[in-house]
Design an enzyme around this catalytic site. Structure first.
Site, PDB file in Angstrom:
ATOM      1  N   TYR A 111       5.468  -7.812  15.703  1.00 16.61           N
ATOM      2  CA  TYR A 111       5.625  -6.614  14.866  1.00 16.61           C
ATOM      3  C   TYR A 111       6.374  -5.524  15.631  1.00 16.61           C
ATOM      4  O   TYR A 111       7.359  -4.959  15.142  1.00 16.61           O
ATOM      5  CB  TYR A 111       4.239  -6.134  14.445  1.00 16.61           C
ATOM      6  CG  TYR A 111       4.215  -4.922  13.547  1.00 16.61           C
ATOM      7  CD1 TYR A 111       4.726  -4.979  12.246  1.00 16.61           C
ATOM      8  CD2 TYR A 111       3.651  -3.725  13.978  1.00 16.61           C
ATOM      9  CE1 TYR A 111       4.677  -3.870  11.410  1.00 16.61           C
ATOM     10  CE2 TYR A 111       3.586  -2.621  13.143  1.00 16.61           C
ATOM     11  CZ  TYR A 111       4.097  -2.686  11.865  1.00 16.61           C
ATOM     12  OH  TYR A 111       4.038  -1.595  11.039  1.00 16.61           O
ATOM     13  N   PHE A 155       0.831  -1.206   0.000  1.00 16.96           N
ATOM     14  CA  PHE A 155       0.000   0.000   0.000  1.00 16.96           C
ATOM     15  C   PHE A 155       0.874   1.268   0.000  1.00 16.96           C
ATOM     16  O   PHE A 155       0.853   2.057  -0.954  1.00 16.96           O
ATOM     17  CB  PHE A 155      -0.936  -0.085   1.209  1.00 16.96           C
ATOM     18  CG  PHE A 155      -1.510   1.214   1.661  1.00 16.96           C
ATOM     19  CD1 PHE A 155      -2.207   2.030   0.778  1.00 16.96           C
ATOM     20  CD2 PHE A 155      -1.377   1.620   2.989  1.00 16.96           C
ATOM     21  CE1 PHE A 155      -2.747   3.233   1.208  1.00 16.96           C
ATOM     22  CE2 PHE A 155      -1.917   2.814   3.419  1.00 16.96           C
ATOM     23  CZ  PHE A 155      -2.588   3.629   2.528  1.00 16.96           C
ATOM     24  N   ASP A 162      10.265  -7.177  -3.665  1.00 16.36           N
ATOM     25  CA  ASP A 162       9.069  -7.577  -2.916  1.00 16.36           C
ATOM     26  C   ASP A 162       8.804  -9.059  -3.128  1.00 16.36           C
ATOM     27  O   ASP A 162       8.991  -9.571  -4.237  1.00 16.36           O
ATOM     28  CB  ASP A 162       7.857  -6.748  -3.399  1.00 16.36           C
ATOM     29  CG  ASP A 162       6.753  -6.684  -2.360  1.00 16.36           C
ATOM     30  OD1 ASP A 162       6.204  -7.744  -2.025  1.00 16.36           O
ATOM     31  OD2 ASP A 162       6.447  -5.576  -1.884  1.00 16.36           O
TER      32      ASP A 162
HETATM   33  P1  NAD Z   1       1.721  -3.671   3.057  1.00 17.00           P
HETATM   34  O1  NAD Z   1       1.489  -4.992   3.702  1.00 17.00           O
HETATM   35  O2  NAD Z   1       0.701  -3.156   2.121  1.00 17.00           O
HETATM   36  O3  NAD Z   1       3.121  -3.657   2.312  1.00 17.00           O
HETATM   37  C1  NAD Z   1       4.247  -4.375   2.768  1.00 17.00           C
HETATM   38  C2  NAD Z   1       4.983  -4.903   1.552  1.00 17.00           C
HETATM   39  O4  NAD Z   1       6.161  -5.614   1.990  1.00 17.00           O
HETATM   40  C3  NAD Z   1       4.149  -5.906   0.742  1.00 17.00           C
HETATM   41  O5  NAD Z   1       4.222  -5.602  -0.629  1.00 17.00           O
HETATM   42  C4  NAD Z   1       4.800  -7.252   1.047  1.00 17.00           C
HETATM   43  O6  NAD Z   1       4.631  -8.199   0.002  1.00 17.00           O
HETATM   44  C5  NAD Z   1       6.244  -6.837   1.269  1.00 17.00           C
HETATM   45  N1  NAD Z   1       7.012  -7.777   2.108  1.00 17.00           N
HETATM   46  C6  NAD Z   1       6.712  -8.207   3.340  1.00 17.00           C
HETATM   47  N2  NAD Z   1       7.663  -9.029   3.790  1.00 17.00           N
HETATM   48  C7  NAD Z   1       8.602  -9.109   2.801  1.00 17.00           C
HETATM   49  C8  NAD Z   1       9.842  -9.806   2.659  1.00 17.00           C
HETATM   50  N3  NAD Z   1      10.313 -10.609   3.639  1.00 17.00           N
HETATM   51  N4  NAD Z   1      10.536  -9.669   1.515  1.00 17.00           N
HETATM   52  C9  NAD Z   1      10.073  -8.862   0.507  1.00 17.00           C
HETATM   53  N5  NAD Z   1       8.910  -8.182   0.595  1.00 17.00           N
HETATM   54  C10 NAD Z   1       8.191  -8.307   1.731  1.00 17.00           C
HETATM   55  O7  NAD Z   1       1.959  -2.635   4.247  1.00 17.00           O
HETATM   56  P2  NAD Z   1       2.053  -1.046   4.198  1.00 17.00           P
HETATM   57  O8  NAD Z   1       0.914  -0.491   4.937  1.00 17.00           O
HETATM   58  O9  NAD Z   1       2.312  -0.591   2.818  1.00 17.00           O
HETATM   59  O10 NAD Z   1       3.345  -0.808   5.090  1.00 17.00           O
HETATM   60  C11 NAD Z   1       4.607  -0.529   4.518  1.00 17.00           C
HETATM   61  C12 NAD Z   1       5.609  -0.227   5.598  1.00 17.00           C
HETATM   62  O11 NAD Z   1       5.183   0.896   6.364  1.00 17.00           O
HETATM   63  C13 NAD Z   1       5.801  -1.378   6.594  1.00 17.00           C
HETATM   64  O12 NAD Z   1       7.153  -1.471   6.943  1.00 17.00           O
HETATM   65  C14 NAD Z   1       4.992  -0.941   7.778  1.00 17.00           C
HETATM   66  O13 NAD Z   1       5.477  -1.483   8.965  1.00 17.00           O
HETATM   67  C15 NAD Z   1       5.132   0.557   7.733  1.00 17.00           C
HETATM   68  N6  NAD Z   1       4.004   1.213   8.393  1.00 17.00           N
HETATM   69  C16 NAD Z   1       2.788   1.285   7.781  1.00 17.00           C
HETATM   70  C17 NAD Z   1       1.718   1.871   8.454  1.00 17.00           C
HETATM   71  C18 NAD Z   1       0.358   2.001   7.842  1.00 17.00           C
HETATM   72  O14 NAD Z   1      -0.549   2.494   8.511  1.00 17.00           O
HETATM   73  N7  NAD Z   1       0.147   1.609   6.611  1.00 17.00           N
HETATM   74  C19 NAD Z   1       1.910   2.367   9.769  1.00 17.00           C
HETATM   75  C20 NAD Z   1       3.150   2.234  10.344  1.00 17.00           C
HETATM   76  C21 NAD Z   1       4.210   1.673   9.651  1.00 17.00           C
END
Ligand code: NAD
Ligand code: UDP
Length: 326
Positions: A145, A11, A31
């Site tokens: 997490y 996302f 990814d």
């Molecule tokens: P998401 O789940 O949509 O995206 C995470 C991406 O990482 C996915 O495309 C997934 O396939 C990839 N991924 C996961 N593990 C992997 C691995 N071992 N190797 C390769 N790819 C891997 O989540 P998001 O909301 O887009 O979050 C992105 C980042 O932002 C994360 O690190 C998350 O902790 C951080 N974050 C997001 C939020 C939020 O509200 N969306 C809040 C705090 C932190």
């Protein structure tokens, strides 16, 4: 700039890549599609400056040629996802961050870690400044997490101090917007899906717990500014989010109203260790990055509902969609 974005099919990552491409960067997305979607990236393959590497970030990351930046987002992020993938989440935060930092070190590239407000746990200080050390249950359901991200921050600082890697840490608060998955389990995607289908909105506990929701384009602007920031203290963590705090019950009513839905509220059990309060102190982001969120919750929710009504057709009750369109 030549940039690697780990987790770019997710996302936040897909919005960040879109912005980096608009800025003229060459972007390499790494990814494993564990929670991300190929269709999030489909639009950019013909732009010539976008490359997708289907790889797990826990494995060795090999790139030929120079790199300017590594933005490390790869991690499950929604509670439903990280509780389904507990070991992968911990190992992603540990081994994955190690690989991404190792790549940045080898290339003398700037490194940006996507950390989270979850490092504050169930906070005993409100609102949360970056100086607060947090209140995390190390063996609770969310610890996979929270501790992965705390470890990732510690490793990032160790690489900064020991190997002089030019690092940045963004502590991201709850973010929402288009490209969230209908079933990612996060509160806004869940409420929108339920509202559009005319189903009850599942409010956890009594709904008095709070969150502060940031629209995704605001977050991306903050991330880009942090990535470009050359200030001497830019390696210290920076909160990125929106300080407009809402109870989950109020959020449910707002989503139902904005979706034009007749959905009622159904109270469901509060998950273990669910934080009671969450709101960022944004002074550091304002001073360091001259940044503040611009999109108000109602505006962001309307955009997201409009997008979801198109993008999640299988989940939408026709009558609710018509009411929303009207
Ligand atoms: P998401 O789940 O949509 O995206 C995470 C991406 O990482 C996915 O495309 C997934 O396939 C990839 N991924 C996961 N593990 C992997 C691995 N071992 N190797 C390769 N790819 C891997 O989540 P998001 O909301 O887009 O979050 C992105 C980042 O932002 C994360 O690190 C998350 O902790 C951080 N974050 C997001 C939020 C939020 O509200 N969306 C809040 C705090 C932190
Ligand atoms: N929540 C809820 N109903 C749902 C999903 C979540 O009331 O269907 C609550 C959840 O218990 C938490 C808040 O909404 O109090 C935010 O949950 P989310 O998973 O989006 O983010 P996080 O808890 O990681 O901040």
């Amino acid at each position: 700039m030549r940039v690697v974005v780990t987790g770019g099919a997710g996302f936040v990552g897909s919005h960040l890549i879109e912005r980096l491409l608009d800025l003229g960067c060459e972007v390499h997305c790494v990814d494993n599609l564990s929670t991300g979607l190929r269709e999030n990236l489909a639009a950019w393959h013909d732009r010539g400056r976008f490359f997708f590497h289907f790889q797990d970030v826990r494995e060795y990351l090999a790139f030929s040629g120079p790199l300017d930046a590594v933005v490390h987002l790869a991690s499950p992020a929604s509670p439903v996802d990280y509780m389904r993938l507990p070991v992968a989440t911990l190992m992603g935060g540990a081994l994955g961050t190690h690989r991404a930092l190792g790549l940045a070190r080898a290339k003398r590239a700037r490194f940006l870690l996507a950390s989270t407000s979850e490092v504050y746990g169930d906070p005993q200080r409100h609102p949360q400044p970056e100086s607060y050390w947090g209140n995390v249950n190390p063996v609770g359901p969310r610890s996979v997490y929270d501790e992965a991200k705390r470890f990732a921050e510690a490793l990032t600082m160790a690489y900064h101090r020991t190997h002089r890697v030019d690092t940045r840490i963004a502590r991201i608060f709850n973010t929402y917007g288009p490209r969230m998955r209908a079933h990612d389990g996060r509160v806004i995607s869940t409420f929108i899906r339920q509202a559009l289908r005319g189903e009850p909105l599942t409010v956890a506990g009594d709904g008095r717990q709070t969150r502060s929701f940031c629209y995704v384009t605001d977050l991306v602007e903050g991330l880009v500014r942090l990535l470009r920031c050359d200030a001497p203290q830019a390696h210290a963590p920076v909160n990125l989010g929106n300080a407009d705090e809402h109870t989950i019950l109020n959020l449910a009513h707002a989503v139902a109203r904005l979706a034009g839905s007749a959905s009622s509220v159904a109270f469901v059990p509060l998950p273990g260790d669910d934080p009671h309060l969450r709101r960022p102190v944004l002074d550091r982001a304002r001073q360091l990055l001259d940044w503040q969120p611009m999109v108000a919750l109602e505006q962001g929710l309307l955009r997201t509902i409009t997008w979801a009504a198109q993008a999640w057709p299988g989940f939408v009750d026709g009558a609710a969609a018509e009411r929303h369109a009207a």
